[in-house]
Design a protein around this motif. Structure first.
Motif, PDB file in Angstrom:
ATOM      1  N   ALA A  52      13.791  59.680  69.922  1.00  0.00           N
ATOM      2  CA  ALA A  52      14.717  60.409  69.058  1.00  0.00           C
ATOM      3  C   ALA A  52      16.061  60.462  69.744  1.00  0.00           C
ATOM      4  CB  ALA A  52      14.207  61.821  68.804  1.00  0.00           C
ATOM      5  N   MET A  53      17.104  60.258  68.920  1.00  0.00           N
ATOM      6  CA  MET A  53      18.460  60.408  69.435  1.00  0.00           C
ATOM      7  C   MET A  53      19.189  61.325  68.482  1.00  0.00           C
ATOM      8  SD  MET A  53      19.267  56.499  70.634  1.00  0.00           S
ATOM      9  CE  MET A  53      20.987  56.795  70.929  1.00  0.00           C
ATOM     10  N   THR A  54      19.801  62.328  69.047  1.00  0.00           N
ATOM     11  CA  THR A  54      20.571  63.213  68.189  1.00  0.00           C
ATOM     12  C   THR A  54      21.888  63.539  68.867  1.00  0.00           C
ATOM     13  OG1 THR A  54      20.565  65.256  66.919  1.00  0.00           O
ATOM     14  CG2 THR A  54      19.477  65.332  69.052  1.00  0.00           C
ATOM     15  N   ASP A  55      22.906  63.647  68.037  1.00  0.00           N
ATOM     16  CA  ASP A  55      24.237  63.995  68.525  1.00  0.00           C
ATOM     17  C   ASP A  55      24.968  64.558  67.315  1.00  0.00           C
ATOM     18  OD1 ASP A  55      26.394  64.273  70.178  1.00  0.00           O
ATOM     19  OD2 ASP A  55      26.230  62.240  70.997  1.00  0.00           O
ATOM     20  N   ARG A  56      26.190  65.050  67.536  1.00  0.00           N
ATOM     21  CA  ARG A  56      26.877  65.660  66.392  1.00  0.00           C
ATOM     22  C   ARG A  56      27.248  64.616  65.353  1.00  0.00           C
ATOM     23  NH1 ARG A  56      28.821  69.537  70.328  1.00  0.00           N
ATOM     24  NH2 ARG A  56      27.416  71.306  70.036  1.00  0.00           N
ATOM     25  N   THR A  57      27.392  63.350  65.794  1.00  0.00           N
ATOM     26  CA  THR A  57      27.715  62.305  64.825  1.00  0.00           C
ATOM     27  C   THR A  57      26.518  61.357  64.697  1.00  0.00           C
ATOM     28  OG1 THR A  57      28.686  61.078  66.619  1.00  0.00           O
ATOM     29  CG2 THR A  57      30.187  62.343  65.224  1.00  0.00           C
ATOM     30  N   ASP A  58      26.524  60.609  63.618  1.00  0.00           N
ATOM     31  CA  ASP A  58      25.407  59.710  63.316  1.00  0.00           C
ATOM     32  C   ASP A  58      25.300  58.610  64.372  1.00  0.00           C
ATOM     33  OD1 ASP A  58      23.603  57.933  62.343  1.00  0.00           O
ATOM     34  OD2 ASP A  58      24.374  57.950  60.293  1.00  0.00           O
ATOM     35  N   ASP A  59      24.132  58.458  64.926  1.00  0.00           N
ATOM     36  CA  ASP A  59      23.891  57.550  66.031  1.00  0.00           C
ATOM     37  C   ASP A  59      23.120  56.314  65.626  1.00  0.00           C
ATOM     38  OD1 ASP A  59      25.045  58.459  68.240  1.00  0.00           O
ATOM     39  OD2 ASP A  59      23.308  59.498  69.065  1.00  0.00           O
TER      40      ASP A  59
ATOM     41  N   LEU B 249      19.857  63.135  63.231  1.00  0.00           N
ATOM     42  CA  LEU B 249      18.862  62.763  64.247  1.00  0.00           C
ATOM     43  C   LEU B 249      18.215  61.461  63.805  1.00  0.00           C
ATOM     44  CD1 LEU B 249      16.365  64.941  66.156  1.00  0.00           C
ATOM     45  CD2 LEU B 249      15.489  62.953  64.917  1.00  0.00           C
ATOM     46  N   ILE B 250      18.229  60.487  64.690  1.00  0.00           N
ATOM     47  CA  ILE B 250      17.633  59.182  64.381  1.00  0.00           C
ATOM     48  C   ILE B 250      16.300  59.101  65.106  1.00  0.00           C
ATOM     49  CG2 ILE B 250      17.987  56.684  64.372  1.00  0.00           C
ATOM     50  CD1 ILE B 250      20.226  58.211  62.995  1.00  0.00           C
ATOM     51  N   LEU B 251      15.301  58.685  64.351  1.00  0.00           N
ATOM     52  CA  LEU B 251      13.956  58.621  64.908  1.00  0.00           C
ATOM     53  C   LEU B 251      13.506  57.167  64.882  1.00  0.00           C
ATOM     54  CD1 LEU B 251      11.927  60.853  65.736  1.00  0.00           C
ATOM     55  CD2 LEU B 251      10.997  60.709  63.433  1.00  0.00           C
ATOM     56  N   CYS B 252      12.787  56.773  65.916  1.00  0.00           N
ATOM     57  CA  CYS B 252      12.216  55.431  65.905  1.00  0.00           C
ATOM     58  C   CYS B 252      10.779  55.519  66.378  1.00  0.00           C
ATOM     59  CB  CYS B 252      13.009  54.510  66.824  1.00  0.00           C
ATOM     60  SG  CYS B 252      12.219  52.910  67.047  1.00  0.00           S
ATOM     61  N   GLY B 253       9.886  54.886  65.649  1.00  0.00           N
ATOM     62  CA  GLY B 253       8.490  54.834  66.066  1.00  0.00           C
ATOM     63  C   GLY B 253       8.096  53.382  66.239  1.00  0.00           C
TER      64      GLY B 253
END
Ligand SMILES: [Zn+2]
Lengths: 347, 720
Positions: free
Chosen positions: B531-538, B604-608
């Motif tokens: 998971a990557m999260t930041d204030r802007t879209d990642d 928040l971008i999720l990758c599985g």
């Protein structure tokens, strides 16, 4: 134009050579290369007025001149030494993103490496297994009170007619018979996996890791077990640590033992220098875990001939060993699985 | 109350206090133990229910001699009034705490421990106390003893004593019980507990008059029967439970606990002692089912030898006559099956060396076994017969353990196994996990480890029905009820829990997920979740991480395919990650409404990634490509075309056009108001290179012309 550039270069080089300190050098730099009214900048302002061909060659020459002056400046600056440079080395560096390995993974990696050095290979076995492999094959038939010692979780599903219920393995020992069934002897494995027990408090978590050692070969003796555990204890905890062996009882090993290690805090005396009782160990020794010679019934369950082969096994808690070793004084084992980044990013 | 000289007014709320008792008294100013802190406190006058209490009557725990707080400690009737307690109660005792392993019930008593110690400690000798067999005196009273379930009760001994005076036990007996963590009750009950501690076989005492029909029947409970036990709770009995009954009803749960109605009390004058042997499995099942553990059940469920009842019964009679008076008014009933004979084990002493790795002299080994009470016969190979109290010794390896124990594990040399080191293929998955972990940590990711057991509520938060997950039949709590079928929920929960303090997070977890499989074991599927999260879209940062990681892992032919089908309430996957026809994972943002449930109010971008699918694709291939000897010529190109054309389509159109086109790199893509509607601009850099010469500008221009032509034809692109 080209002549003027060559002249400028000569002048600048002479001034650089004459500079006596970094400040003087900086003065020369501003005078010749300054963006607003540096001599080179001013000279180049006349470029656009030239015919195309001359403009090209003059531009190229200007670049060469500029590069040469910068090189001289840097060479000269280097001779004055760091102290005179205006670089503030106390300013913080630009931090790269730093990643963090979970503490339990660090422990697993270390344990794996220690056993790999003496020829153990890491293997994996089911986390959810049949009662058969978790108990019956380990010489604990149905209704055996030893099964109660593990506060076992069961999966809510119809049991298998022969293999019984599905259990969340309460120990990694289900891997013993699973490994033997693969019919590849000799065996020297360390199986590190998640285990589950119905308990949670400051020193217990419902999910934890165990590492299970299993050696099966011809002529394996208890002395080999002692040697292996002694090697591990010294490699993991430190060469000056000592182990103590107590007789114990497990259904799946015979003889069975428990291993203690002398306490690092009090040096195994149970008392601190000021005469107070050591709060970590109380009596000088800390319990590491159980071990023993593989019970013949377990070998038979794994279709290994106990007349020809013998073996030893041990299964210890990863977190427990790691916390005992590291002296981190983590007050509550549950912190390992709470994933507070303020905790994880300390390591 | 009086101390023999002065009367004191004391308020006491203990349930067991009665007129005429002699009890410990703490006067004002006395120092008492604080049960909560383990410290001490000083007694002062206090008003209790409006009456001033000047002193206190004590339980054993308050005096620091025991740990019982259920009532005031009642001292025996001969205790002198007003005497200092330490004068009449010998408190300076040494207490050994012995941990006995579950296979050795024979050591779970003072006598058993002494017997073992006598074998282990060099030169120690065991002195058995002599107990005179009891004789019947006086008129026999009727009693019938019948065992209906002899398999579950291999031996039942009983005897009746009349004329006993029930009251507090003498202090020496009380002290020993208290030291062993038992609570003195009255002399006959205390005797049963004391003998259990001394001999390791539980006893029970009934009030003879409470047994209807003067009968004892050992049988299974009948449907609907109940019993109120000594703990004052009423237990519904099952037909599988073994009970002791009189002619009408159960009076005890066999081996677990006696009934309240038949208990010996101060009013009792005629008692019946029961010294029996019960089947360990039956006792354990009943005790577990009723959630009723007792000292007795804990012993029986270990499996006791029927031979042990004799000595315990004799000792009970001896102590009773000595302490409580009375006389024996029945024969000793002894209903038993034939006593089991210890099994003789054929034993080759070579096995000791074979197991231990050191040689133990035969004579020494023999002596060890004999000290433990084993009979050793035979010369070259032995026939070893364990004593009757060692039913745990069944086979040769058990005999080896006995010798090992007495030889001493500390004397074994520390050797490493000598044999061949097995060479196997390393576990590919473990290797892959290590490479992934190392790479991600190098990129600044933090590894998390979360419980595989999750709550149904957590699954609901991400829109998963709990039916897809394996349920634990006996969960610790609702928090740990399901084996997780996904890592996403845990990851979101961790991100949410940290979001207030860490706006920028890079997290991953490598763990199994569990999918039910009917009839078999669940599939345990190793996954990577990040998971990557930041204030802007990642999104493109996340894609870059995944792309580069897979490339580093040796995955070739990686494709990110638009994944419209996967969009749901939980997430809006922008891409399926594929190699050939295999989908290995997904990548995309979680929907704001789901993130909100975890307290996350930023993208928040999720990758599985499915590691099982990845394993065969992630070959760490070491390949050498010749370093080019001739320079590369680069040309940038921008085209305006239909916004629906993907970068991949655009790039493919250029790549295959000529062998000298070596690389096509993305520069930018944008849409804005200056472009015609429905159009976008794509810019790229094309690298041209030949292996055998420097390309002339004419050659490059020629190819570039073809590229432009193709783009115009294929996409109706306007080259800028
Ligand atoms: Zn210590």
């Amino acid at each position: 134009m080209e002549q003027a550039l060559q002249q400028l270069r000569q002048d600048a080089e002479a001034r650089v050579a004459a500079a006596r300190d970094a400040a003087a050098l900086r003065q020369v730099e501003i005078e010749y290369l300054g963006r607003g009214d540096g001599k080179l900048t001013v000279l180049l302002a006349g470029l656009p007025g030239l015919p195309l061909e001359q403009r090209k060659s003059a531009g190229q020459l200007a670049n060469e001149v500029k590069a040469a002056i910068i090189t001289r400046l840097n060479e000269r600056r280097a001779t004055f030494g760091q102290a005179e440079s205006d670089l503030d080395v106390t300013q913080p560096g630009i931090a790269p993103q730093v990643g963090h390995r979970h503490l339990v993974t660090q422990a697993i990696d270390e344990i794996t490496a220690i056993f790999e050095r003496i020829g153990f290979q890491r293997s994996r076995h089911s986390e959810v297994d049949w009662e058969h492999y978790a108990f019956a094959a380990l010489n604990m038939p149905a209704d055996h009170p030893a099964r109660d010692e593990w506060e076992t979780f069961f999966v809510d599903a119809e049991p298998h007619s022969k293999l019984g219920r599905r259990v969340l393995t309460p120990h990694t020992s289900n891997g013993q018979v699973r490994e033997m069934e693969q019919r590849r002897l000799p065996i020297r494995m360390v199986n590190i996996g998640k285990c589950y027990r119905r308990q949670i408090d400051v020193s217990h978590v419902p999910m934890f890791y165990q590492f299970e050692g299993l050696v099966v070969d011809e002529g394996i003796t208890m002395a080999h077990l002692v040697g292996t555990l002694d090697y591990f204890a010294k490699a993991f905890f430190g060469p000056d640590r000592k182990i103590r062996i107590r007789p114990y009882h497990f259904q799946f090993t015979e003889p069975s033992i428990e291993i203690d290690i002398n306490c690092a805090v009090c040096g195994g005396r149970g008392q601190l220098a000021d005469g107070k009782i050591c709060r970590l160990c109380k009596q000088g020794w800390l319990e590491l875990g159980g071990a023993g010679m593989v019970h013949p019934n377990v070998l038979k369950a794994g279709k290994v001939d106990p007349k020809k082969y013998s073996g030893f096994a041990f299964g210890w808690g990863v977190e427990r060993c790691f916390l005992m070793k590291s002296g981190l004084q983590i007050p509550d084992i549950r912190m390992l699985y709470e994933n507070d980044l303020r905790f994880l990013q300390q390591f | 109350m009086t101390d023999g000289k002065i009367e004191h007014e004391v308020v006491c709320g203990a349930p067991n206090i009665e007129v005429g008792q002699i009890v410990p008294f703490a006067p004002l100013g006395a120092t008492l133990r604080d049960m909560k802190t383990g410290g001490s406190w000083t007694l002062t006058a206090a008003k209790i229910r409006g009456v001033e209490s000047r002193g206190m009557l004590c339980a054993t725990d308050e005096l620091g001699v025991g740990d019982d707080h259920s009532g005031i400690w009642v001292l025996p009737s001969g205790t002198p009034l007003g005497a200092a307690l330490e004068k009449v109660y010998p408190a300076d005792d040494v207490i050994f705490h012995v941990e006995v392993t579950g296979n050795r019930p024979d050591c779970m008593s003072v006598f058993g421990t002494a017997r073992e110690a006598a074998a282990v400690v060099p030169k120690a000798k065991l002195q058995q106390q002599k107990v005179v067999p009891p004789k019947m005196q006086g008129t026999e009273v009727p009693l019938t003893v019948k065992v209906a379930e002899s398999r579950l009760c291999p031996r039942y001994q009983a005897v009746v004593i009349d004329g006993v005076r029930v009251g507090p036990s003498p202090l020496w007996l009380q002290q020993r019980l208290i030291s062993a963590g038992n609570r003195p009750i009255n002399n006959v009950v205390d005797i049963t507990n004391y003998i259990r501690l001394e001999y390791g076989n539980p006893l029970h005492v009934f009030d003879y008059r409470a047994l209807a029909g003067n009968a004892i029947v050992v049988r299974r409970a009948k449907a609907g029967e109940k019993l109120t036990a000594l703990d004052e709770k009423t237990y519904p009995l099952a037909v599988t439970d073994l009970v002791i009954a009189d002619a009408k009803k159960p009076v005890a749960i066999a081996g677990v606990m006696g009934g309240q109605d038949s208990a010996a009390t101060a009013a009792t004058t005629t008692i019946v002692y029961e010294v029996a042997n019960f089947d360990p499995v039956a006792v354990r099942k009943t005790s577990r089912r009723l959630a009723l553990l007792s000292e007795s059940s804990l012993l029986f469920e270990k499996g006791l030898p029927p031979q042990a009842t004799d000595a315990a019964l004799r000792r009970a009679l001896e102590l009773t006559l000595q302490i409580c008076g009375g006389h024996i008014v029945s024969p000793v009933y002894d209903v038993k099956r034939p006593l089991p004979r210890p099994k003789t084990v054929p034993f080759d002493p070579v096995q000791i060396t074979r197991t231990l790795g050191v040689t133990v002299a035969r004579a020494a080994a023999k002596t060890m076994l004999q000290r433990l009470g084993f009979v050793v016969a035979g010369a070259k190979t032995w026939r070893v017969t364990p004593p009757w109290w060692r039913s745990d010794v069944l086979a040769a390896h058990d005999v080896v353990e006995e010798v090992s124990r007495l030889y001493g594990y500390h004397r074994l040399p520390a050797q490493l196994p000598a044999g061949r080191i097995p060479v196997r293929q390393p576990d590919i998955l473990l290797g892959l996990q290590t490479r992934i972990r190392d790479w991600l940590i190098g990129q600044g990711f933090t590894e998390i480890q979360s419980y595989s057991l999750v709550s149904g509520k957590l699954l609901e938060l991400i829109g998963l029905p709990t039916a897809v997950a394996l349920r634990v039949a006996n969960p610790l709590s609702a928090e740990f009820e399901y084996l997780r079928p996904t890592l996403s929920a845990s990851l979101l929960s961790v991100a949410g829990q940290n979001i207030k303090r860490f706006a920028r997070q890079r997290l991953f977890e490598l763990a199994n997920i569990y999918h039910p499989k009917s009839g078999g074991l669940p599939d345990e599927l190793p996954m990577l979740a990040l998971a990557m999260t930041d204030r802007t879209d990642d999104f493109f940062a996340a894609k870059g991480v995944v792309e580069m990681m897979l490339l580093q892992l040796g995955v070739r032919g990686l494709r990110f395919v638009p994944d419209a089908a996967g969009i749901n309430e939980f997430w809006q996957p922008r891409a399926q990650i594929s190699v050939g026809s295999t989908t290995i994972g997904r990548l995309g943002p979680v929907t704001p409404q789901v993130l909100e449930r975890f307290g996350i109010r930023q993208p928040l971008i999720l990758c599985g990634l499915d590691l099982t699918a990845l394993v065969p694709l992630a070959h760490p291939v070491l390949e050498y490509r010749q370093i080019p000897s001739f320079p590369v010529s680069e040309q940038d190109l921008a085209a305006v075309l239909d916004a629906k054309i993907s970068w991949q389509q655009f790039r493919s159109a250029i790549v295959g056009i000529h062998p000298l086109v070596r690389q096509v790199t993305f520069l930018s893509a944008y849409r804005d108001a200056k472009l015609p509607p429905g159009k976008k601009s794509i810019a790229c850099r094309i690298e041209f290179r030949a292996d055998d010469r420097t390309l002339s500008s004419g050659e490059v221009d020629g190819i570039l012309g073809k590229v432009k032509e193709k783009l115009q034809q294929q996409f109706a692109a306007t080259i800028r």
